[in-house]
Design a protein around this motif. Structure first.
Motif, PDB file in Angstrom:
ATOM      1  N   GLY A 143       0.900  -1.190   0.148  1.00 53.33           N
ATOM      2  CA  GLY A 143       0.059  -0.030  -0.013  1.00 53.33           C
ATOM      3  C   GLY A 143       0.687   1.272   0.014  1.00 53.33           C
ATOM      4  N   TRP A 144       1.819   1.336   0.872  1.00 49.43           N
ATOM      5  CA  TRP A 144       2.763   2.534   0.835  1.00 49.43           C
ATOM      6  C   TRP A 144       3.488   2.585  -0.463  1.00 49.43           C
ATOM      7  CZ3 TRP A 144       7.962   2.830   0.096  1.00 49.43           C
ATOM      8  CH2 TRP A 144       8.681   4.232   0.352  1.00 49.43           C
ATOM      9  N   GLU A 145       3.897   1.506  -1.213  1.00 48.17           N
ATOM     10  CA  GLU A 145       4.618   1.491  -2.447  1.00 48.17           C
ATOM     11  C   GLU A 145       3.487   2.207  -3.647  1.00 48.17           C
ATOM     12  OE1 GLU A 145       6.520  -2.042  -3.808  1.00 48.17           O
ATOM     13  OE2 GLU A 145       7.655  -2.043  -2.062  1.00 48.17           O
ATOM     14  N   TYR A 146       2.540   1.582  -3.446  1.00 48.04           N
ATOM     15  CA  TYR A 146       1.567   2.274  -4.567  1.00 48.04           C
ATOM     16  C   TYR A 146       1.105   3.522  -4.467  1.00 48.04           C
ATOM     17  CZ  TYR A 146      -2.529   2.447  -7.389  1.00 48.04           C
ATOM     18  OH  TYR A 146      -3.629   2.471  -8.382  1.00 48.04           O
ATOM     19  N   TRP A 147       1.050   4.115  -2.917  1.00 44.47           N
ATOM     20  CA  TRP A 147       0.770   5.529  -2.712  1.00 44.47           C
ATOM     21  C   TRP A 147       1.989   6.360  -2.902  1.00 44.47           C
ATOM     22  CZ3 TRP A 147       3.770   8.557   0.569  1.00 44.47           C
ATOM     23  CH2 TRP A 147       3.001   9.988   0.900  1.00 44.47           C
ATOM     24  N   ALA A 148       3.274   5.883  -2.838  1.00 41.36           N
ATOM     25  CA  ALA A 148       4.525   6.804  -3.222  1.00 41.36           C
ATOM     26  C   ALA A 148       4.499   6.784  -4.812  1.00 41.36           C
ATOM     27  CB  ALA A 148       5.787   5.831  -2.498  1.00 41.36           C
ATOM     28  N   ASP A 189       5.584  11.434 -11.288  1.00 39.11           N
ATOM     29  CA  ASP A 189       5.063  11.725 -12.531  1.00 39.11           C
ATOM     30  C   ASP A 189       5.797  10.660 -13.525  1.00 39.11           C
ATOM     31  OD1 ASP A 189       3.539  13.779 -11.897  1.00 39.11           O
ATOM     32  OD2 ASP A 189       5.019  15.353 -11.695  1.00 39.11           O
ATOM     33  N   GLY A 190       5.204  10.316 -14.648  1.00 37.34           N
ATOM     34  CA  GLY A 190       5.811   9.754 -15.810  1.00 37.34           C
ATOM     35  C   GLY A 190       5.196   8.280 -15.859  1.00 37.34           C
ATOM     36  N   GLY A 191       5.566   7.647 -16.940  1.00 37.38           N
ATOM     37  CA  GLY A 191       5.149   6.414 -17.213  1.00 37.38           C
ATOM     38  C   GLY A 191       5.473   5.399 -16.574  1.00 37.38           C
ATOM     39  N   ALA A 192       6.981   5.380 -16.233  1.00 32.28           N
ATOM     40  CA  ALA A 192       7.483   4.359 -15.154  1.00 32.28           C
ATOM     41  C   ALA A 192       7.089   4.178 -13.871  1.00 32.28           C
ATOM     42  CB  ALA A 192       8.856   4.830 -14.941  1.00 32.28           C
ATOM     43  N   ALA A 193       6.206   5.153 -13.370  1.00 38.62           N
ATOM     44  CA  ALA A 193       5.514   4.998 -12.126  1.00 38.62           C
ATOM     45  C   ALA A 193       4.394   4.217 -12.400  1.00 38.62           C
ATOM     46  CB  ALA A 193       5.307   6.497 -11.598  1.00 38.62           C
ATOM     47  N   LEU A 194       3.555   4.632 -13.582  1.00 38.41           N
ATOM     48  CA  LEU A 194       2.442   3.888 -13.788  1.00 38.41           C
ATOM     49  C   LEU A 194       2.710   2.392 -13.870  1.00 38.41           C
ATOM     50  CD1 LEU A 194      -0.770   4.274 -14.140  1.00 38.41           C
ATOM     51  CD2 LEU A 194      -0.280   4.503 -16.812  1.00 38.41           C
ATOM     52  N   VAL A 195       3.591   2.040 -14.726  1.00 44.37           N
ATOM     53  CA  VAL A 195       4.103   0.543 -14.821  1.00 44.37           C
ATOM     54  C   VAL A 195       4.603   0.023 -13.567  1.00 44.37           C
ATOM     55  CG1 VAL A 195       5.707  -0.856 -15.821  1.00 44.37           C
ATOM     56  CG2 VAL A 195       4.733   0.907 -17.250  1.00 44.37           C
TER      57      VAL A 195
END
Length: 137
Positions: free
Chosen positions: A87-92, A97-103
């Motif tokens: 949960g913390w990783e998903y929140w962080a 910003d960026g596509g890498a964060a979405l992946v």
């Protein structure tokens, strides 16, 4: 329909027993630490009810609760720890910003699905517990 041995009354009795097991699970899960044992006890009790092996859901529930307390609680605490990190990783990652964060968020969700599948496997297995009867085939 008035006969206590009719299918209607048997179904109503089973529904009442399920309500008792549900209420016990909710009450025993209020201290978050014991939620794993509560889930395992509910599984074992409902399994016995389906197999028509017991008629006292509260006694059966607390029997499973005490037998599986250690294993199920350790599994639950592990699940809480891993779930908190995910949960913390998903929140962080959501704050980036960026596509890498979405992946990366998609990877975290995939991990959460795997952890959920593990929990679905673990708690019924823990309900068998030490000293509890093995399932009949």
């Amino acid at each position: 329909m008035v006969d206590p041995n009719s299918r209607t009354w048997q179904a109503l009795g089973l529904a009442a027993d399920v309500v008792v097991v549900n209420a016990l699970t909710i009450v025993c899960s209020l201290p978050v630490v014991t939620a794993g044992a509560a889930l395992s006890a509910a599984h074992g009790t409902l399994l016995e009810m389906v197999r028509e092996e017991g008629a006292k859901p509260a006694r059966t529930y607390f029997s499973y609760f005490t037998r599986t307390w250690r294993t199920a609680t350790l599994g639950w605490l592990l699940l809480l720890a891993v779930g908190s990190v995910l949960g913390w990783e998903y929140w962080a990652l959501g704050r980036m910003d960026g596509g890498a964060a979405l992946v990366a968020q998609a990877g975290v969700l995939a991990g959460a699905i795997l952890v959920t599948l593990w929990a679905v496997w673990f708690f019924p297995l823990a309900s068998r517990g030490r000293g509890s009867p093995a399932p009949r085939s």
